[in-house]
Design a protein around this motif. Structure first.
Motif, mmCIF file in Angstrom:
data_model
loop_
_atom_site.group_PDB
_atom_site.id
_atom_site.type_symbol
_atom_site.label_atom_id
_atom_site.label_comp_id
_atom_site.label_asym_id
_atom_site.label_seq_id
_atom_site.Cartn_x
_atom_site.Cartn_y
_atom_site.Cartn_z
ATOM 1 N N ALA A 17 0.754 -1.320 -0.048
ATOM 2 C CA ALA A 17 -0.157 -0.248 0.085
ATOM 3 C C ALA A 17 0.876 1.252 -0.087
ATOM 4 O O ALA A 17 1.822 1.149 0.341
ATOM 5 C CB ALA A 17 -0.882 0.102 1.109
ATOM 6 N N HIS A 18 0.486 2.254 -0.447
ATOM 7 C CA HIS A 18 0.924 3.507 -0.525
ATOM 8 C C HIS A 18 0.127 4.451 0.517
ATOM 9 O O HIS A 18 -1.168 4.563 0.442
ATOM 10 C CB HIS A 18 1.024 4.242 -1.909
ATOM 11 C CG HIS A 18 1.812 3.948 -2.822
ATOM 12 N ND1 HIS A 18 1.374 2.661 -3.617
ATOM 13 C CD2 HIS A 18 3.028 4.024 -3.409
ATOM 14 C CE1 HIS A 18 2.599 2.239 -4.132
ATOM 15 N NE2 HIS A 18 3.437 3.136 -3.879
ATOM 16 N N MET A 19 0.838 5.082 1.462
ATOM 17 C CA MET A 19 0.135 5.792 2.569
ATOM 18 C C MET A 19 0.975 6.871 3.127
ATOM 19 O O MET A 19 2.068 6.645 3.002
ATOM 20 C CB MET A 19 -0.225 4.973 3.680
ATOM 21 C CG MET A 19 0.699 4.005 4.288
ATOM 22 S SD MET A 19 0.256 2.939 5.648
ATOM 23 C CE MET A 19 -0.422 1.619 4.312
ATOM 24 N N PRO A 20 0.430 7.811 3.759
ATOM 25 C CA PRO A 20 1.207 8.762 4.507
ATOM 26 C C PRO A 20 1.857 8.101 5.558
ATOM 27 O O PRO A 20 1.414 6.872 6.173
ATOM 28 C CB PRO A 20 0.198 9.769 5.292
ATOM 29 C CG PRO A 20 -1.030 9.796 4.196
ATOM 30 C CD PRO A 20 -0.914 8.001 4.012
ATOM 31 N N GLY A 21 3.095 8.835 5.869
ATOM 32 C CA GLY A 21 3.808 7.935 7.329
ATOM 33 C C GLY A 21 4.704 8.864 7.960
ATOM 34 O O GLY A 21 4.759 10.069 7.888
#
Length: 308
Positions: free
Chosen positions: A32-36
């Motif tokens: 997944a691509h997500m803020p972090g």
């Protein structure tokens, strides 16, 4: 365009300072691509709590400002320091959640004393991602305004191209004189101190000047050393491990929140351990309420801390 919120007249109980990142997370269960980043996971972990005393100072590219809007819509006080780019991490996990490989595809501008001028708090938590995020001068400067809490992970990462190269923290002995609370995991403590014994490692870090040392030990729980006393906090077993990204940040959010509300060291450690267990069963950031954390502690009343 940027719309910074500047509430410099109000002194926060906790101010987390760090980059919000764009993350690609690869696990055996999903990609997944997500803020972090520490800034994001720390703030998210507190979103359902009484966060009127919490402030986030972050730095990212304008393309990721939607993440800031998300946090502000959840009631988090966020101040943005514009950056030319956003940090872009790739985190790949194996079946063992402690087995992680990383690549850095972009870096943001570092934080400086000038950029942080006027930011006030009782506790500053520095979420380091790379070795040059916060200079020693920044740590010194903030230590004159409040307690400085540091997650040391970023100081042990040098970026060479896209690769994350493990390094020692050259200024560690001097920095410890100004750091009030230090958090490291097993691998990080070994790099810093040269020992695999957490008790010895904690003593060494404290001997350099840090009065409160937190060592997270995965399934073995965590070890906290303060005032010449050790507290071993058992881990609360997770029913299912879905996503370990941000677990250390969640621990520190719970620990500092609990301490800032008057909890003892072992109480705060137990609270933080419960938050981590909830986080491990969740994809993305921890979404627990205070009632969720209290229920987790109550359900695992046989999991205790030990004062050594």
């Amino acid at each position: 365009m940027y719309n910074p919120i500047n509430n410099h007249d109000a002194v926060a109980d906790i101010c987390c300072i760090g980059h919000i990142t764009l993350d690609k997370v690869i696990t055996p269960k999903f990609t997944a691509h997500m803020p972090g980043g520490t800034a994001y996971y720390f703030a998210k972990a507190l979103k359902n709590f009484n966060h009127s005393g919490f402030k986030l100072v972050t730095s990212l590219g304008e393309s990721e400002m939607a993440t800031v809007d998300e946090l502000r819509n959840e009631g988090i006080d966020v101040e943005v320091i514009p950056s030319s780019r956003t940090v872009y991490f790739e985190n790949k996990y194996g079946e063992n959640t402690d087995d992680r490989t990383q690549r850095v595809l972009a870096k943001a501008d570092p934080f400086t004393c000038a950029k942080l001028q006027g930011v006030e708090a009782r506790i500053f938590h520095l979420g380091t991602l790379t070795a040059d995020d916060f200079s020693l001068d920044v740590i010194k400067g903030l230590s004159h305004r409040g307690l400085v809490s540091v997650d040391v992970q970023g100081y042990l990462r040098r970026i060479d191209g896209e690769q994350v190269v493990p390094v020692d923290y050259d200024e560690k002995r001097e920095a410890m004189k100004y750091i009030s609370i230090l958090k490291a995991n097993e691998m990080e403590m070994e790099v810093l101190t040269g020992t695999t014994d957490p008790y010895e490692a904690a003593r060494i870090l404290a001997s350099w000047g840090c009065p409160e040392v937190i060592l997270t030990l995965g399934e073995k729980g965590s070890l906290i050393y303060a005032n010449s006393t050790f507290y071993h906090i058992d881990a609360i077993p997770a029913k299912e491990i879905v996503d370990a990204t941000g677990c250390g940040d969640t621990y520190m959010a719970g620990y500092l929140y609990s301490r800032s509300h008057g909890a003892s060291i072992p109480e705060a450690g137990t609270f933080a351990a419960a938050m981590c267990t909830i986080k491990l069963g969740t994809k993305g950031p921890c979404n627990a309420t205070l009632a969720d954390v209290e229920a987790m502690i109550a359900e695992n009343s046989d999991v205790e801390y030990m004062r050594v």
